[in-house]
Design a protein around this motif. Structure first.
Motif, PDB file in Angstrom:
ATOM      1  N   PHE A  33       0.846  -1.186   0.000  1.00  0.00           N
ATOM      2  CA  PHE A  33       0.000   0.000   0.000  1.00  0.00           C
ATOM      3  C   PHE A  33       0.889   1.246   0.000  1.00  0.00           C
ATOM      4  O   PHE A  33       1.943   1.267   0.628  1.00  0.00           O
ATOM      5  CB  PHE A  33      -0.902  -0.008   1.249  1.00  0.00           C
ATOM      6  CG  PHE A  33      -2.081   0.887   1.135  1.00  0.00           C
ATOM      7  CD1 PHE A  33      -3.210   0.485   0.425  1.00  0.00           C
ATOM      8  CD2 PHE A  33      -2.086   2.138   1.723  1.00  0.00           C
ATOM      9  CE1 PHE A  33      -4.312   1.320   0.302  1.00  0.00           C
ATOM     10  CE2 PHE A  33      -3.176   2.973   1.605  1.00  0.00           C
ATOM     11  CZ  PHE A  33      -4.299   2.564   0.892  1.00  0.00           C
ATOM     12  N   PRO A  34       0.445   2.302  -0.708  1.00  0.00           N
ATOM     13  CA  PRO A  34       1.246   3.530  -0.728  1.00  0.00           C
ATOM     14  C   PRO A  34       1.308   4.198   0.646  1.00  0.00           C
ATOM     15  O   PRO A  34       0.321   4.205   1.374  1.00  0.00           O
ATOM     16  CB  PRO A  34       0.512   4.432  -1.731  1.00  0.00           C
ATOM     17  CG  PRO A  34      -0.704   3.722  -2.183  1.00  0.00           C
ATOM     18  CD  PRO A  34      -0.744   2.380  -1.538  1.00  0.00           C
ATOM     19  N   GLY A  55      -8.482   0.001   4.281  1.00  0.00           N
ATOM     20  CA  GLY A  55      -9.412  -0.984   4.830  1.00  0.00           C
ATOM     21  C   GLY A  55      -9.900  -1.946   3.761  1.00  0.00           C
ATOM     22  O   GLY A  55      -9.991  -3.164   3.995  1.00  0.00           O
ATOM     23  N   LEU A  56     -10.210  -1.426   2.581  1.00  0.00           N
ATOM     24  CA  LEU A  56     -10.654  -2.268   1.475  1.00  0.00           C
ATOM     25  C   LEU A  56      -9.535  -3.202   1.028  1.00  0.00           C
ATOM     26  O   LEU A  56      -9.766  -4.391   0.785  1.00  0.00           O
ATOM     27  CB  LEU A  56     -11.122  -1.395   0.312  1.00  0.00           C
ATOM     28  CG  LEU A  56     -11.639  -2.120  -0.925  1.00  0.00           C
ATOM     29  CD1 LEU A  56     -12.837  -3.000  -0.592  1.00  0.00           C
ATOM     30  CD2 LEU A  56     -12.006  -1.118  -1.997  1.00  0.00           C
ATOM     31  N   ALA A  57      -8.312  -2.689   0.926  1.00  0.00           N
ATOM     32  CA  ALA A  57      -7.173  -3.509   0.508  1.00  0.00           C
ATOM     33  C   ALA A  57      -6.914  -4.643   1.497  1.00  0.00           C
ATOM     34  O   ALA A  57      -6.640  -5.776   1.090  1.00  0.00           O
ATOM     35  CB  ALA A  57      -5.921  -2.640   0.354  1.00  0.00           C
ATOM     36  N   THR A  58      -7.010  -4.351   2.790  1.00  0.00           N
ATOM     37  CA  THR A  58      -6.777  -5.405   3.783  1.00  0.00           C
ATOM     38  C   THR A  58      -7.905  -6.436   3.755  1.00  0.00           C
ATOM     39  O   THR A  58      -7.645  -7.645   3.835  1.00  0.00           O
ATOM     40  CB  THR A  58      -6.619  -4.826   5.202  1.00  0.00           C
ATOM     41  OG1 THR A  58      -7.792  -4.113   5.567  1.00  0.00           O
ATOM     42  CG2 THR A  58      -5.412  -3.928   5.309  1.00  0.00           C
ATOM     43  N   THR A  70     -13.768 -11.115  -3.644  1.00  0.00           N
ATOM     44  CA  THR A  70     -13.368  -9.773  -3.221  1.00  0.00           C
ATOM     45  C   THR A  70     -14.492  -8.789  -3.530  1.00  0.00           C
ATOM     46  O   THR A  70     -15.446  -9.117  -4.233  1.00  0.00           O
ATOM     47  CB  THR A  70     -12.094  -9.319  -3.962  1.00  0.00           C
ATOM     48  OG1 THR A  70     -12.401  -9.193  -5.352  1.00  0.00           O
ATOM     49  CG2 THR A  70     -10.936 -10.290  -3.749  1.00  0.00           C
ATOM     50  N   SER A  71     -14.344  -7.577  -3.042  1.00  0.00           N
ATOM     51  CA  SER A  71     -15.364  -6.558  -3.295  1.00  0.00           C
ATOM     52  C   SER A  71     -15.523  -6.309  -4.796  1.00  0.00           C
ATOM     53  O   SER A  71     -16.645  -6.177  -5.293  1.00  0.00           O
ATOM     54  CB  SER A  71     -15.041  -5.267  -2.549  1.00  0.00           C
ATOM     55  OG  SER A  71     -13.753  -4.815  -2.903  1.00  0.00           O
ATOM     56  N   ASP A  72     -14.425  -6.265  -5.537  1.00  0.00           N
ATOM     57  CA  ASP A  72     -14.507  -6.078  -6.992  1.00  0.00           C
ATOM     58  C   ASP A  72     -15.201  -7.263  -7.659  1.00  0.00           C
ATOM     59  O   ASP A  72     -15.985  -7.081  -8.596  1.00  0.00           O
ATOM     60  CB  ASP A  72     -13.118  -5.887  -7.607  1.00  0.00           C
ATOM     61  CG  ASP A  72     -12.548  -4.501  -7.369  1.00  0.00           C
ATOM     62  OD1 ASP A  72     -13.324  -3.575  -7.044  1.00  0.00           O
ATOM     63  OD2 ASP A  72     -11.326  -4.334  -7.526  1.00  0.00           O
TER      64      ASP A  72
END
Length: 156
Positions: A33-34, A55-58, A70-72
């Protein structure tokens, strides 16, 4: 702009992609993550404006680790069916708030994940139908029949 490390007081935080061990449901989940990191002490910092994305990435990293959509992927399946969130909630029998939360990063449980797969993927539904048909044909208890069929607990 140079920012001095709040931990060491010596290093200057350098921006880049961080390797982070995030905590999700009591588990360590690695993500990239950046953010900024101190080369002196390793202190890491993420911009507070990026916390929703973090939060979404984790959550998605946890989902991927556990074989959940995943969400996507959830959003993509809903859109592929040409459904709004309301229509998808009705189709899956999940609540509208749950659909919204899952698409924003809340983690669905395994049972809902499997139901969503069955309601959005013809191949998963076909495999499930075949499995049910084989179970009905086998003699013995449910446990014995499951062992005969490989003990599958999940569709994926």
């Amino acid at each position: 702009m140079f920012v001095t490390c709040p931990e060491s007081g010596d290093g200057t935080l350098k921006e880049g992609i961080l390797n982070i061990q995030a905590q999700v449901r009591g588990e360590q989940v690695p993500i990239q993550f950046p953010g900024a990191e101190c080369p002196m002490c390793g202190f890491q910092e993420i911009d507070s404006a990026q916390m929703a994305a973090y939060g979404l990435a984790t959550a998605d990293a946890y989902r991927a680790k556990h074989g959940l959509l995943t969400s996507d992927e959830l959003r993509s399946r809903r859109r592929r069916l040409g459904m709004s969130q309301v229509e998808f909630a009705n189709h899956t029998k999940a609540s509208l708030p749950s659909i919204k939360r899952w698409e924003l990063g809340a983690i669905q449980d395994e049972a809902m994940d499997e139901l969503i797969r069955l309601k959005t993927d013809a191949e998963a539904a076909r495999k499930n139908l075949e499995k049910v048909a084989r179970l009905l044909e086998q003699p013995g208890t449910v446990e014995e029949r499951m062992i005969l069929l490989g003990g599958e607990q999940r569709l994926h």
